[in-house]
Design an enzyme around this catalytic site. Sequence first.
Site, mmCIF file in Angstrom:
data_model
loop_
_atom_site.group_PDB
_atom_site.id
_atom_site.type_symbol
_atom_site.label_atom_id
_atom_site.label_comp_id
_atom_site.label_asym_id
_atom_site.label_seq_id
_atom_site.Cartn_x
_atom_site.Cartn_y
_atom_site.Cartn_z
ATOM 1 N N GLU A 169 45.895 27.481 8.290
ATOM 2 C CA GLU A 169 45.856 26.012 7.776
ATOM 3 C C GLU A 169 45.157 25.385 6.845
ATOM 4 O OE1 GLU A 169 47.358 24.031 9.293
ATOM 5 O OE2 GLU A 169 48.401 24.485 11.299
ATOM 6 N N SER A 199 30.260 30.944 73.668
ATOM 7 C CA SER A 199 29.586 31.352 74.166
ATOM 8 C C SER A 199 29.002 31.835 72.659
ATOM 9 C CB SER A 199 30.449 33.056 74.225
ATOM 10 O OG SER A 199 31.317 32.629 75.602
#
Length: 670
Positions: free
Chosen positions: A80, A338
């Site tokens: 670029e 329990s």
Amino acid sequence: MRRLVALVLVLWSAAFARDGLERYIAETKLPVLVHATASEVRDRNGDLLRAYTIDDGLWRMALSADQVDPLFYDMLIAYEDKRFWDHNGVDPRATLRAAWQAIRHGGIVSGASTLTMQVARLLEDGTTGQWRGKLRQMRLALALESHLSKAQILDLYLQLAPYGGNVEGLRAASLVWLGKEPRRLTPAEAALLVALPQAPESRRPDRHPEAARIARDRVLMRMAGAGVITLEDARAGQTDPAPSGRHPMPQIAPHMADRAIARAPGRHDLTLDRSLQSAMEDLARTYMTGRDPRLSLAIILADIESAEILASVGSPDYTAVQGQGFVDMTQAQRSPGSTLKPLIYGLAFDRALAHPETLILDTPVQFGTYAPQNFDGVFRGELSVRRALQLSLNIPVIRLTEALGPAHIMSALRRAGVNPGLQGGAPGLALSLGGVGVTLEEMVQLYGALARGGQAKPLLWHKGDEATPLVAILSRASAWQVGNVLAGLPPPPQAGPPGRVAYKTGTSYGHRDAWALGWNGRFVAGVWIGRPDGTPVPGAFGGELAAPMLFEVLGRADTRPAPLPPPPPETLLVPRAGLPGHLQRFGPREVAPVLQLTFPPQGAQLAAGGAIPVKLRGGTPPYTLLADGAVVASNLRGIEFLAPLDGLGFTTLSVIDAKGKSGRVSIELR
């Protein structure tokens, strides 16, 4: 003299132009440079668990330079803007080349945009092909270069570059199109991420995969020509399959992520381990496949020493409608069945009320109007505390609860960090059978205290939270004794040898909740299964439904489990005969109550030809039933059963218990 004057005028004009340009740049109004990024939740190692789109539905994610493969930077700049590090925002050579080509051909042939100019366009969402737009981009690019470093400009590009659809920025693009973070990229992957922003919509891999592939291959060959990669790497990259669809954004630990984001938007680092969390979520989905879709499941796995939660599964499917998968069942208050019994036994050990070898009665008992029953309706007479806990009998633990006092148990729960929910007033004896509301996270925290030698510590899940001091709820010896008893329980089928895991299961009243909690030498874990709406699950038992999952969880977490710890030196390890007298039996020696036949009543007239229901009160099992002196059934342990009687006329029914006591009635069969 004229030459000198001309030179002075040229220098003065250049200086004036330079000063004017500097004022022109300085007067440039900069757009907003800080942009919203997705809130995200990460694990203990910084790996992404879940991210959230920003308000406009965009995937734009925070990114730092150390999160990007250097190869991408090399490709981006070579492709670029190869003079990026040298120009001041505008590349004069590229600009002159583009202008000359435009004059010769009557239109734009090649671009002159630098990366800084592209950032300027992205910041203002400007045009790309009009000269007016180009001039504005040049001015803003020069202003950006005067205010920001090159690294900051690159950061803006990596955050704002468009990648098609609602994907913006390199990190979101890498996750969506490649399914990975951009920290390690192949040449083909880096080339694709360089190519997409040039035409983000026409090269979208999910809509135009061939265009994306062609653009990627073009970048690869350019990079080979520029010497960024070798020709061999470029050609190999061209053979890599190009993506043809979107990868879903990670949605790991969705309930815990929502919990973190509810605190505040932004980044949150949790104590979870992504690999363990994913394994537990897979395990939950697999385990619930083919079961009632209204069922949900929750798992918590934590490190015993640090009390850090390593995995938390709130439901097997976050999106499930029938199973209300959006509800985090690790945080829902449910009856623990329990699973509170180990705490009560441990408190009894600490108060010198009992020892694992102490004998305790499992016989009918009544406290005011409360007459507890065992789950199976069977009484077992006198047995050791160890066996009573392993069988999860109700009557022995109720006896201990009455001796301790429910308030003492509630105090211990609160010291352990449990916030029990009560309906009504003060807690009663049924507290020890699950008559209180707790969460799975609280129960894992409680069992973590048992595993840690009786030292309670709040579970940690957010790395920003501070650890709190340990709180003693049991002595080391009592906590070890509880663990030793629970380690003696046989594991579920195919769960490995016994003795490696101390665990307890529980089933709440009406089969609404199935629990399993336990620990090995390193981890503590809990599993809950049930319906989020609280409706019963017929046939659901903690031992059958939740226990196998608990062992799977601990097995996945620790393939080479550390052994359970040895007993502390102060632990009393003797048989019953070696115990002090008050510990050999719990409480005074009780006389078995008188044996009575409560049904059928004396003189009852019943229809013949079928089994006759018989109900007892008192006595000590097992029982023997006789009809007119002949044994009809023996070894009966329940207080209700059916007696198979034949014939007609008057019959005398007799019952004899284990102590030789008897009861009888006369009835008539018609």
